[in-house]
Scaffold this motif. Structure first.
Motif, PDB file in Angstrom:
ATOM      1  N   ARG A  43      -0.646  11.313  -3.494  1.00 25.03           N
ATOM      2  CA  ARG A  43       0.440  12.478  -3.360  1.00 25.03           C
ATOM      3  C   ARG A  43      -0.273  13.862  -3.807  1.00 25.03           C
ATOM      4  O   ARG A  43       0.058  14.717  -3.443  1.00 25.03           O
ATOM      5  N   ALA A  44      -1.183  13.534  -4.776  1.00 28.55           N
ATOM      6  CA  ALA A  44      -1.956  15.071  -5.254  1.00 28.55           C
ATOM      7  C   ALA A  44      -2.934  15.267  -4.269  1.00 28.55           C
ATOM      8  O   ALA A  44      -3.441  16.592  -4.790  1.00 28.55           O
ATOM      9  N   GLY A  45      -3.151  14.599  -3.211  1.00 23.76           N
ATOM     10  CA  GLY A  45      -3.960  14.928  -2.150  1.00 23.76           C
ATOM     11  C   GLY A  45      -5.524  14.108  -2.445  1.00 23.76           C
ATOM     12  O   GLY A  45      -5.641  13.447  -3.098  1.00 23.76           O
ATOM     13  N   GLY A  46      -6.214  14.184  -1.296  1.00 28.24           N
ATOM     14  CA  GLY A  46      -7.342  13.254  -1.173  1.00 28.24           C
ATOM     15  C   GLY A  46      -7.356  12.803   0.274  1.00 28.24           C
ATOM     16  O   GLY A  46      -6.907  13.181   1.181  1.00 28.24           O
ATOM     17  N   ALA A  47      -8.422  11.889   0.410  1.00 25.48           N
ATOM     18  CA  ALA A  47      -9.023  11.420   1.694  1.00 25.48           C
ATOM     19  C   ALA A  47      -7.866  10.157   2.035  1.00 25.48           C
ATOM     20  O   ALA A  47      -7.077   9.670   1.308  1.00 25.48           O
ATOM     21  N   VAL A  48      -7.413  10.168   3.528  1.00 25.92           N
ATOM     22  CA  VAL A  48      -6.740   9.309   4.011  1.00 25.92           C
ATOM     23  C   VAL A  48      -7.315   7.908   4.084  1.00 25.92           C
ATOM     24  O   VAL A  48      -8.419   7.817   4.607  1.00 25.92           O
ATOM     25  N   THR A  49      -6.768   6.844   3.838  1.00 27.01           N
ATOM     26  CA  THR A  49      -7.227   5.667   4.086  1.00 27.01           C
ATOM     27  C   THR A  49      -6.496   4.885   5.119  1.00 27.01           C
ATOM     28  O   THR A  49      -5.260   4.794   5.197  1.00 27.01           O
ATOM     29  N   TRP A  50      -7.191   4.324   6.137  1.00 29.99           N
ATOM     30  CA  TRP A  50      -6.653   4.032   7.473  1.00 29.99           C
ATOM     31  C   TRP A  50      -6.786   2.326   7.375  1.00 29.99           C
ATOM     32  O   TRP A  50      -7.799   1.870   6.989  1.00 29.99           O
ATOM     33  N   ILE A  51      -5.528   1.720   7.882  1.00 28.52           N
ATOM     34  CA  ILE A  51      -5.595   0.150   7.774  1.00 28.52           C
ATOM     35  C   ILE A  51      -5.044  -0.211   9.136  1.00 28.52           C
ATOM     36  O   ILE A  51      -4.227   0.337   9.723  1.00 28.52           O
ATOM     37  N   THR A  52      -5.659  -0.890   9.846  1.00 32.37           N
ATOM     38  CA  THR A  52      -5.135  -1.550  11.161  1.00 32.37           C
ATOM     39  C   THR A  52      -4.042  -2.727  10.701  1.00 32.37           C
ATOM     40  O   THR A  52      -4.124  -3.347   9.884  1.00 32.37           O
ATOM     41  N   VAL A  53      -3.018  -2.351  11.446  1.00 34.75           N
ATOM     42  CA  VAL A  53      -1.806  -3.186  11.548  1.00 34.75           C
ATOM     43  C   VAL A  53      -1.415  -3.962  12.907  1.00 34.75           C
ATOM     44  O   VAL A  53      -1.796  -3.343  13.828  1.00 34.75           O
TER      45      VAL A  53
END
Length: 248
Positions: A43-53
């Motif tokens: 919520r405070a900001g930062g890189a996006v973590t991507w997960i395959t679903v």
């Protein structure tokens, strides 16, 4: 939560032009060559973590909240592949839960309710917090109308569902046979302490009058008779979202 960019870097204008060229009414294109992914970031900001679903089409979200190291997302899902223009999918919409394990970067999918349903809502006070109760509108031939602007009453069912996600049980409030119920909005009772201490409001199309009723149910007596029905002078189009604003 985040969404992926359109395939091959194309923006929405490009997709719109492609859709128009092929005679499609809306510019949503399902690309079977690309995997589905969900992204989350602090919520405070930062890189996006991507997960395959697993592939699916997410329609409306009931709620999402942090649960220890997990992120829980409850939503209405259409099975993949989903063609918004051709309304092609293997099954009607159902209520599904994702439990996202942030540490292991994987998702556990749980089917909460198989019945065709749409427009999920939780009490506004529970948005982004752990919830026990959720409300949905029963869906009938919803696939025949999805994404095409004006949604006919036949796309909706004649009932509302109250989900108790702590016990896995549900209650169904059934309106007259040919009525059509839209989104349910929860209104807390003044001084309420319990999550479901309040009222459920919904526009219900009354075919006998060819007009709508604003129906008010007691949330803790969900299957009982309505507390009140306000006969409106005209039809309120179903498929619209609403919110309750208390008077001052």
């Amino acid at each position: 939560m985040a969404t992926e960019q359109p395939p091959d870097g194309r923006d929405e204008a490009d997709l719109g032009a492609i859709a128009e060229k092929h005679g499609q009414k809306i510019p949503w294109v399902w690309d079977t060559k690309r995997p589905n992914r969900v992204g989350f970031f602090p919520r405070a900001g930062g890189a996006v973590t991507w997960i395959t679903v697993p592939p699916s089409y997410i329609s409306h979200t009931l709620n999402s909240y942090d649960d220890g190291g997990d992120i829980v997302v409850d939503y209405v899902e259409f099975p993949a592949p989903f063609s918004a223009d051709q309304l092609s999918t293997s099954a009607p919409p159902a209520l599904v839960r994702w439990t996202i394990d942030r540490a292991r970067r994987r998702v556990r999918r749980t089917r909460l309710d198989d019945r065709p349903q749409e427009f999920p809502r939780v009490p506004d006070a529970r948005v982004s917090r752990k919830h026990r109760y959720g409300y949905t509108a029963a869906a009938a031939d919803f696939l025949k109308a999805y994404g095409h602007g004006s949604t006919p009453d036949s796309a909706f069912g004649n009932g509302l569902v109250k989900h108790d996600l702590a016990t896995g049980r549900s209650q169904f409030h059934r309106f007259p046979k040919h009525a059509s119920a839209s989104e349910a909005v929860f209104v807390p009772r003044s001084g309420a302490r319990a999550e479901d201490d309040g009222y459920v409001l919904s526009y219900v199309h009354n075919p006998d009058r060819n007009a709508s009723d604003l129906v008010i149910l007691a949330a803790q007596d969900f299957t009982g008779k309505p507390i009140a029905q306000i006969h409106l002078p005209s039809r309120i189009p179903l498929g619209l979202h609403g919110s309750w604003i208390a008077g001052t």
